[in-house]
Motif scaffolding. Sequence first.
Motif, PDB file in Angstrom:
ATOM      1  N   UNK A  61       3.059  -3.823   3.979  1.00 50.51           N
ATOM      2  CA  UNK A  61       4.434  -3.302   4.030  1.00 50.51           C
ATOM      3  C   UNK A  61       5.405  -4.369   3.520  1.00 50.51           C
ATOM      4  N   UNK A  62       5.179  -5.619   3.910  1.00 50.55           N
ATOM      5  CA  UNK A  62       6.025  -6.713   3.421  1.00 50.55           C
ATOM      6  C   UNK A  62       5.914  -6.825   1.900  1.00 50.55           C
ATOM      7  N   UNK A  63       4.714  -6.667   1.362  1.00 54.03           N
ATOM      8  CA  UNK A  63       4.523  -6.705  -0.086  1.00 54.03           C
ATOM      9  C   UNK A  63       5.277  -5.595  -0.793  1.00 54.03           C
ATOM     10  N   UNK A  64       5.236  -4.395  -0.223  1.00 56.65           N
ATOM     11  CA  UNK A  64       5.980  -3.277  -0.812  1.00 56.65           C
ATOM     12  C   UNK A  64       7.486  -3.507  -0.751  1.00 56.65           C
ATOM     13  N   UNK A  65       7.965  -4.078   0.351  1.00 59.09           N
ATOM     14  CA  UNK A  65       9.391  -4.382   0.483  1.00 59.09           C
ATOM     15  C   UNK A  65       9.812  -5.412  -0.567  1.00 59.09           C
TER      16      UNK A  65
END
Length: 127
Positions: A61-65
């Motif tokens: 999720x952090x990567x997508x953000x």
Amino acid sequence: MWHNLINTPQDLSRNTLRKAEITAVFTVVALIVGLYSAVKWQSNGHALLFLTSVLLVAIEIAGLVVLRFTKQITLALNIGFLGMVLHAVNIIYQSGGIVDSTQSFWAPLLIVAFYLSASRAMALTWS
């Protein structure tokens, strides 16, 4: 769908957009793996594997953000790779190590994913 994850794809060159889409696909697939793994290991009572599954989901999720809001494709891809490597290493370790584990297929699978989605130098570094 991938264009919506990336946000304003019209601002990116064709080559950059392709790299961003590959990063988005890898990250979403890793996110799904993390969700499936969390359900699987929670029901089997493996606390450490459940923990790295949840960590994998959070990292992806952090990567997508990062991908969506900063458009730093290399950073987002490195974040995604970190999550998958941490979880894969834990699965292999918890199930008997690289020689005895039934989960050893994760190592070559990740190496292939590195070479399909990153530059040669980055893939070699992660491998």
